[in-house]
Enzyme design. Sequence first.
Site, PDB file in Angstrom:
ATOM      1  N   HIS B  77      24.880  37.729-120.029  1.00 22.02           N
ATOM      2  CA  HIS B  77      24.839  39.134-120.426  1.00 22.02           C
ATOM      3  C   HIS B  77      23.837  39.884-119.553  1.00 22.02           C
ATOM      4  CE1 HIS B  77      24.385  42.732-122.937  1.00 22.02           C
ATOM      5  NE2 HIS B  77      23.081  42.506-122.953  1.00 22.02           N
ATOM      6  N   ASP B 106      32.595  61.461 -94.694  1.00 20.60           N
ATOM      7  CA  ASP B 106      32.698  60.133 -95.305  1.00 20.60           C
ATOM      8  C   ASP B 106      31.328  59.480 -95.189  1.00 20.60           C
ATOM      9  OD1 ASP B 106      33.499  57.448 -96.102  1.00 20.60           O
ATOM     10  OD2 ASP B 106      35.540  58.085 -95.630  1.00 20.60           O
ATOM     11  N   TRP B 142      18.081  35.569-117.490  1.00 19.92           N
ATOM     12  CA  TRP B 142      18.417  36.175-116.190  1.00 19.92           C
ATOM     13  C   TRP B 142      17.263  36.042-115.202  1.00 19.92           C
ATOM     14  CZ3 TRP B 142      16.777  40.453-113.209  1.00 19.92           C
ATOM     15  CH2 TRP B 142      15.732  41.191-113.754  1.00 19.92           C
ATOM     16  N   SER B 170      25.781  42.316-100.441  1.00 15.84           N
ATOM     17  CA  SER B 170      26.509  43.544-100.740  1.00 15.84           C
ATOM     18  C   SER B 170      25.558  44.719-100.950  1.00 15.84           C
ATOM     19  CB  SER B 170      27.375  43.327-101.980  1.00 15.84           C
ATOM     20  OG  SER B 170      27.758  44.554-102.531  1.00 15.84           O
ATOM     21  N   SER B 171      24.494  44.500-101.736  1.00 14.53           N
ATOM     22  CA  SER B 171      23.575  45.602-102.030  1.00 14.53           C
ATOM     23  C   SER B 171      22.838  46.065-100.788  1.00 14.53           C
ATOM     24  CB  SER B 171      22.524  45.166-103.046  1.00 14.53           C
ATOM     25  OG  SER B 171      23.117  44.788-104.223  1.00 14.53           O
ATOM     26  N   HIS B 254      10.207  43.863-110.388  1.00 13.32           N
ATOM     27  CA  HIS B 254       9.773  45.169-110.856  1.00 13.32           C
ATOM     28  C   HIS B 254      10.383  46.332-110.091  1.00 13.32           C
ATOM     29  CE1 HIS B 254       8.046  47.352-114.014  1.00 13.32           C
ATOM     30  NE2 HIS B 254       7.803  48.275-113.117  1.00 13.32           N
ATOM     31  N   GLU B 256      13.165  46.237-108.833  1.00 16.98           N
ATOM     32  CA  GLU B 256      14.550  46.196-109.317  1.00 16.98           C
ATOM     33  C   GLU B 256      14.753  47.087-110.547  1.00 16.98           C
ATOM     34  OE1 GLU B 256      17.382  44.961-108.379  1.00 16.98           O
ATOM     35  OE2 GLU B 256      18.555  44.989-110.230  1.00 16.98           O
ATOM     36  N   TYR B 258      13.316  49.754-111.228  1.00 16.60           N
ATOM     37  CA  TYR B 258      13.392  51.158-110.800  1.00 16.60           C
ATOM     38  C   TYR B 258      14.668  51.442-110.045  1.00 16.60           C
ATOM     39  CZ  TYR B 258       8.941  51.701-112.842  1.00 16.60           C
ATOM     40  OH  TYR B 258       7.951  51.737-113.781  1.00 16.60           O
ATOM     41  N   SER B 269      18.637  65.214-113.183  1.00 14.79           N
ATOM     42  CA  SER B 269      18.145  66.377-112.442  1.00 14.79           C
ATOM     43  C   SER B 269      19.267  67.240-111.885  1.00 14.79           C
ATOM     44  CB  SER B 269      17.242  65.932-111.284  1.00 14.79           C
ATOM     45  OG  SER B 269      16.268  65.044-111.740  1.00 14.79           O
ATOM     46  N   HIS B 303       2.324  42.630-114.420  1.00 10.27           N
ATOM     47  CA  HIS B 303       2.361  42.932-115.853  1.00 10.27           C
ATOM     48  C   HIS B 303       3.453  42.151-116.583  1.00 10.27           C
ATOM     49  CE1 HIS B 303       5.028  46.653-114.939  1.00 10.27           C
ATOM     50  NE2 HIS B 303       5.772  45.644-115.275  1.00 10.27           N
ATOM     51  N   HIS B 304       4.320  41.479-115.827  1.00 10.60           N
ATOM     52  CA  HIS B 304       5.293  40.601-116.474  1.00 10.60           C
ATOM     53  C   HIS B 304       4.701  39.230-116.748  1.00 10.60           C
ATOM     54  CE1 HIS B 304       8.738  43.306-115.717  1.00 10.60           C
ATOM     55  NE2 HIS B 304       8.052  43.648-114.653  1.00 10.60           N
ATOM     56  N   THR B 329       6.160  59.634-113.981  1.00 11.38           N
ATOM     57  CA  THR B 329       7.285  59.679-114.923  1.00 11.38           C
ATOM     58  C   THR B 329       7.105  60.852-115.881  1.00 11.38           C
ATOM     59  OG1 THR B 329       7.245  57.277-114.791  1.00 11.38           O
ATOM     60  CG2 THR B 329       8.730  58.242-116.392  1.00 11.38           C
ATOM     61  N   LYS B 332       8.195  64.018-114.333  1.00 11.65           N
ATOM     62  CA  LYS B 332       9.648  64.198-114.355  1.00 11.65           C
ATOM     63  C   LYS B 332      10.116  64.713-115.715  1.00 11.65           C
ATOM     64  CE  LYS B 332      11.417  61.213-110.873  1.00 11.65           C
ATOM     65  NZ  LYS B 332      12.399  62.213-110.494  1.00 11.65           N
ATOM     66  N   ARG B 451      12.246  36.260-128.680  1.00 12.16           N
ATOM     67  CA  ARG B 451      13.536  36.551-128.060  1.00 12.16           C
ATOM     68  C   ARG B 451      14.154  35.260-127.531  1.00 12.16           C
ATOM     69  NH1 ARG B 451      11.908  38.929-122.092  1.00 12.16           N
ATOM     70  NH2 ARG B 451      14.150  38.967-121.841  1.00 12.16           N
TER      71      ARG B 451
END
Lengths: 193, 534
Positions: B77, B106, B142, B170-171, B254, B256, B258, B269, B303-304, B329, B332, B451
């Site tokens: 998931h 294009d 994950w 790909s990315s 991290h 990622e 964002y 926006s 922080h993880h 943030t 924004k 979890r």
Amino acid sequence: MNDTRNNQRKQVILLASLAVGMLGFAYALVPLYEVFCEVTGLNGKNYGRAVDPAVAQVQAAPSNREVTIQFLAHVGNGMPWEFRPTEHQLKVRLGELKFTEYYARNRAAQTVTGQAVPSVSPGYAAKYLHKIECFCFSQQRLEAGADQRMALRFYVGDDLPAEVHTLSLSYTLFKVPAVQAASPGARLASNQQ
Amino acid sequence: MVAHAADAIPQRSRVWAYIARWLLTTNHKEIGTLYLWLSFTLFFIAGAMAMVIRLELFQPGIQFAEPLFYNQMVTMHGLIMVFGVVMPGFVGLANWQIPLMIGAPDMALPRLNNFSFWILPFAFTLLLSSLFMEGGAPNFGWTFYAPLSTTYGPPSTDFFIFGVHMMGISSVLGAINIIVTIFNLRTPGMTLMKMPLFVWTWLITAFLLIMVMPVLAGVVTMVLTDRHFGTSFFSAAGGGDPVMFQHIFWFFGHPEVYILILPGFGIASQIIPTFARKKLFGYHSMVYATAAIAFLSFIVWGHHMFATGMPLAAELFFMYATMLIAVPTGVKVFNWVATMWRGSMTFETPMLFAIGFVILFTIGGFSGLMLALVPADFQYQDTFFVVAHFHYVLYPGAIFGTMAATYYWLPKWTGHMYDERLGKIHFWTAVVAVNLTFFPMHFTGLAGMPRRIVDYSLQFADFNMVSSIGAGLLGLTQVLFLYIVIKTIRGGEKASTRVWEGAEGLEWTVPSPAPHHTFETPPQFPPIMQRDGR
């Protein structure tokens, strides 16, 4: 139009090399991590590899300050050995050369290779514990049922910070998978000289 | 749409021509459509896995899923939602919209664009096929922490590793394409500081992708060599260190997160000024805030890992750096609210989703601040509080963002207006269901429910039942969304060129539906907007 083409090609090459560079950076993080831990003394790994006995003799000028060294032993998952220090605690004068032994016995029915990984607490004091001889410098191999005493020769540097009174030296003994026991990996070789 | 690619090949049969057209297309609109449908398909697959998880957690005890299977569901998931839904969804929007918004004919590298897309179906087939293998799919979460993925990983872990490699390629290719397009193909007069914000946020996201996807590729390769080739990057037995895995992984991980939200910021926006009928408040500060968030994302990975035994100095550094992210943030969120302030607001579906995004994402941001506090994190880490936090930033953040964008631009893509009544029903049920599903997780997490565990203590039963009911409703609303999208493609009220009364920007100067080829000559900028919006 041609200008745009050239620009584009240049940018694609630049960006692609940035991507390749970042892949290299991921691998560079591995040695960087070790260096960082070594410099800061994080992780409590004793990175001071085998010290040349001649150098050790010169540096070791015993002082009157004494510290306590505690010895601990753990076995990793699936490691069928009995593993313990022969002495649990020693009083050591700074600069004094000391000798002690760990005991190991293979309780399994087949030959097993083990690798001990040291850890010193408090971590920042790890670099003051100098080892001249240690069973952790190489893999240990025991036939089924065999046992052995494994040597450890060390001294504590006289520049040990004043607030440290006790050092814990802990070894975790891991079972080395058959693949790696046959031909020790490149990293292992470079680490343990 | 015209079957251009099909003209070039011999017409053996209609079916072949149809397949070849989509397989060989280099048109940014068609590739965008492909990305969006892939994302939508995987959304339902990963959503079905979430349903299995919530069904199992409906009551304490083990009812439907064995613990091993439950772990596989949690892992797949997460992996598919992150790499298969949110990322391709945003890339699809980028493909459709960036050329239209900057006045380009294009993407700059159309063939590469085709290649980046067609890697993905294979990558996800590889990943999903692991569900049917002996030993089951990856079951380590994950984040695939070592040694769970090295020493204890199931055989299918190797399929997961190659799947991640392919997604990474790909990315990176997609990101290179987007940057080159934005740098070279803007219409004359559109300077960088006049670009629409969606384009800006994607430019920054693309740089993040190029910098961190290779790090992910590196770390999975290390896992691969640790598993099969005798290296010991993460094995203490060989002189490696499992904690180092977490450092490298979160150095990717991290930025990622964002990557998963910045394009959403861009979408909000675009939409909020349209329906507030005002210019975006603080355009420049929006751009700088996005860049600041991207920069900070590289120095907060620790922080993880507060509970891994880091020294105090490092914990303080990561804590303060993390809390610093709240500043850009906050800028924004302030700007979005200030844009709405005294605007002539109307609440069409895209606007509803955008406002839902702002409010609910901010709640997720606040729980993030709570998690940033080291002493509090010692209590919260690895509980459902973390699950509540990242679902609040991802579901009402990334997913609502994508849905808002879909409603906003769907009339431009299809030439038809969507059913406004159904759209509003979709929004309101989704917003109720999201809160019903994820809000109780804050409470169970604070009370200590861990979890990634199949069973739980009895005192969490009521909140979990509420969550599961909410999740079922949330799943159903997305079926409604699928129906709305299909209905809009097949017909509906004709959409005008400008579509929305307050819409500004080049994409609203081409007819609806946008023709196969647009902006073959660079358009005038700033454009003269027609007065035909609704």
